[in-house]
Write a protein that holds these residues in place. Structure first.
Motif, short mmCIF file in Angstrom:
data_model
loop_
_atom_site.label_atom_id
_atom_site.label_comp_id
_atom_site.label_asym_id
_atom_site.label_seq_id
_atom_site.Cartn_x
_atom_site.Cartn_y
_atom_site.Cartn_z
N GLN A 176 63.30 31.06 -5.93
CA GLN A 176 64.50 30.82 -6.74
C GLN A 176 64.57 31.84 -7.87
O GLN A 176 63.57 32.18 -8.49
CB GLN A 176 64.45 29.44 -7.39
CG GLN A 176 64.59 28.29 -6.47
CD GLN A 176 64.59 26.96 -7.22
OE1 GLN A 176 63.78 26.09 -6.94
NE2 GLN A 176 65.50 26.81 -8.17
N CYS A 196 68.72 31.21 -4.07
CA CYS A 196 67.58 30.60 -3.37
C CYS A 196 67.42 31.26 -2.01
O CYS A 196 68.42 31.43 -1.29
CB CYS A 196 67.79 29.11 -3.22
SG CYS A 196 66.49 28.29 -2.23
N TRP A 205 69.89 21.62 -2.68
CA TRP A 205 69.83 21.83 -4.11
C TRP A 205 69.72 20.48 -4.81
O TRP A 205 70.53 19.58 -4.57
CB TRP A 205 71.08 22.55 -4.63
CG TRP A 205 71.01 24.03 -4.50
CD1 TRP A 205 71.66 24.82 -3.60
CD2 TRP A 205 70.24 24.93 -5.32
NE1 TRP A 205 71.33 26.13 -3.79
CE2 TRP A 205 70.47 26.23 -4.84
CE3 TRP A 205 69.38 24.76 -6.41
CZ2 TRP A 205 69.87 27.36 -5.41
CZ3 TRP A 205 68.79 25.87 -6.98
CH2 TRP A 205 69.04 27.15 -6.48
N ARG A 239 68.83 18.56 -8.76
CA ARG A 239 68.63 18.71 -10.20
C ARG A 239 67.68 17.63 -10.69
O ARG A 239 67.67 16.51 -10.15
CB ARG A 239 69.94 18.66 -10.98
CG ARG A 239 70.77 17.41 -10.86
CD ARG A 239 72.01 17.46 -11.74
NE ARG A 239 71.70 17.34 -13.15
CZ ARG A 239 72.58 17.49 -14.14
NH1 ARG A 239 73.85 17.78 -13.87
NH2 ARG A 239 72.22 17.36 -15.41
N TYR A 279 73.69 19.94 0.13
CA TYR A 279 72.74 20.34 1.15
C TYR A 279 73.45 21.09 2.26
O TYR A 279 74.68 21.01 2.40
CB TYR A 279 71.97 19.14 1.69
CG TYR A 279 72.80 18.11 2.42
CD1 TYR A 279 73.37 17.05 1.73
CD2 TYR A 279 72.99 18.19 3.80
CE1 TYR A 279 74.12 16.10 2.40
CE2 TYR A 279 73.74 17.25 4.47
CZ TYR A 279 74.30 16.19 3.76
OH TYR A 279 75.05 15.26 4.42
N TYR A 320 79.90 21.87 -9.24
CA TYR A 320 79.09 22.84 -8.51
C TYR A 320 79.77 23.25 -7.21
O TYR A 320 80.53 22.48 -6.63
CB TYR A 320 77.73 22.25 -8.14
CG TYR A 320 76.94 21.70 -9.29
CD1 TYR A 320 76.98 20.35 -9.60
CD2 TYR A 320 76.13 22.53 -10.06
CE1 TYR A 320 76.24 19.83 -10.66
CE2 TYR A 320 75.38 22.02 -11.12
CZ TYR A 320 75.45 20.68 -11.40
OH TYR A 320 74.71 20.16 -12.45
N VAL A 347 78.57 25.62 -3.49
CA VAL A 347 77.44 26.24 -2.81
C VAL A 347 77.93 27.18 -1.72
O VAL A 347 79.07 27.06 -1.24
CB VAL A 347 76.49 25.19 -2.18
CG1 VAL A 347 75.73 24.43 -3.24
CG2 VAL A 347 77.25 24.27 -1.25
N SER A 393 72.99 29.53 -2.11
CA SER A 393 73.23 29.72 -3.54
C SER A 393 74.01 28.56 -4.13
O SER A 393 74.80 27.90 -3.44
CB SER A 393 73.96 31.03 -3.79
OG SER A 393 75.23 31.01 -3.16
N LEU A 394 73.81 28.33 -5.41
CA LEU A 394 74.49 27.27 -6.14
C LEU A 394 75.25 27.90 -7.29
O LEU A 394 74.67 28.63 -8.09
CB LEU A 394 73.47 26.27 -6.70
CG LEU A 394 74.02 25.11 -7.54
CD1 LEU A 394 74.75 24.11 -6.66
CD2 LEU A 394 72.88 24.42 -8.29
N TYR A 412 66.81 22.92 -12.00
CA TYR A 412 67.38 22.94 -10.65
C TYR A 412 66.33 23.40 -9.65
O TYR A 412 65.65 24.41 -9.86
CB TYR A 412 68.59 23.88 -10.61
CG TYR A 412 69.75 23.36 -11.40
CD1 TYR A 412 69.85 23.57 -12.77
CD2 TYR A 412 70.75 22.61 -10.79
CE1 TYR A 412 70.90 23.05 -13.51
CE2 TYR A 412 71.81 22.09 -11.51
CZ TYR A 412 71.87 22.32 -12.88
OH TYR A 412 72.92 21.80 -13.61
N CYS A 457 65.62 24.24 -5.56
CA CYS A 457 66.05 24.48 -4.19
C CYS A 457 64.92 24.02 -3.27
O CYS A 457 63.74 24.12 -3.63
CB CYS A 457 66.33 25.97 -3.98
SG CYS A 457 66.80 26.44 -2.32
#
Lengths: 115, 114
Positions: free
Chosen positions: A6, A23, A34, A36, A48, A64, A66, A75-76, A89, A91
């Motif tokens: 990450q 990620c 992902w 948190r 996901y 968010y 992705v 990626s987020l 966060y 991954c």
């Protein structure tokens, strides 16, 4: 043995700024996630990706987006950061969808502060 | 709906003594149960899981957990604690009949003193 990588490890944003958390996994896993982590709340699933080309919302997706760029990368993005998004966060990836062989491999995390 | 509870924020144990970290769960379908450990500034690491079969599950680093359906519990145990076991432990559950999301507990901090 990189596993799940990450970037960045730390980030400070001002309210309203945008950023993308990267990620990548080198284990040829199909599923990526992902999460948190907030104090006293455990981990909560944001988004996901069951396989390349698919993404789905988790428990806390608001604010968010992705992108499953390819099999390796997930990626987020925070389009307009808010103080409530201050968190750590993580991954994660797994060989396949949840099932008998279910086991998540986690990255080392990104600590994000939104001021 | 699925949820998991870890009733203890912190567990303290002396090195060499047995340790138990408690977890209870609630799912409507078949429970898939997991324990993960987090060392400082690291991501979570898988310890063990119960999907089906033997109620006593053995995992990494000498840890084991017992699935108890009647008490809806999945407590983590180790016969002899090490100082290096000090970490944050998370129990997680998923309804085996549906969904992707693992529900994690809030975590239990284990402190093993010499």
């Amino acid at each position: 043995n990189a596993g799940v990588t990450q970037t960045p490890k730390f980030q400070v944003l001002k309210t309203g700024q945008s950023m993308t958390l990267q990620c990548a996994q080198d284990m040829n896993h199909n599923s990526m996630y992902w999460y948190r982590q907030d104090p006293g709340m455990g981990l909560r699933l944001i988004y996901y990706s069951a396989s390349e080309g698919t993404t789905d919302k988790g428990e806390v997706p608001n604010g968010y987006n992705v992108s499953r760029l390819n099999k390796r990368e997930f990626s987020l993005r925070l389009e307009s950061a808010a103080p409530s998004q201050t968190s750590v966060y993580f991954c994660a990836s797994s060989v396949g969808p949840p099932g008998i062989n279910e086991k998540l491999f986690f990255g080392s995390g990104t600590q994000l502060s939104v001021l | 709906a699925q949820s998991v509870a870890q009733p203890e924020d912190q567990v303290n144990v002396a090195e060499g003594n047995p340790l138990t970290v408690k977890c209870t769960y609630s799912v409507s379908g078949n429970p898939y149960l997991f324990w993960y450990v987090q060392y400082p500034n690291r991501g979570l690491q898988f310890l063990l899981k119960y999907i089906t079969g033997d109620n006593l599950v053995k995992g990494s680093y000498g840890f084991e957990a017992e699935f108890n359906k009647s008490q809806t519990s999945f407590h983590l145990k180790k016969p002899s604690a090490l100082v290096s076991d000090s970490a944050l432990y998370f129990c997680a559950v998923r309804d085996g009949n549906s969904g992707y999301a693992l529900n994690f507990g809030k975590g239990t901090s284990l402190l093993v003193t010499p």
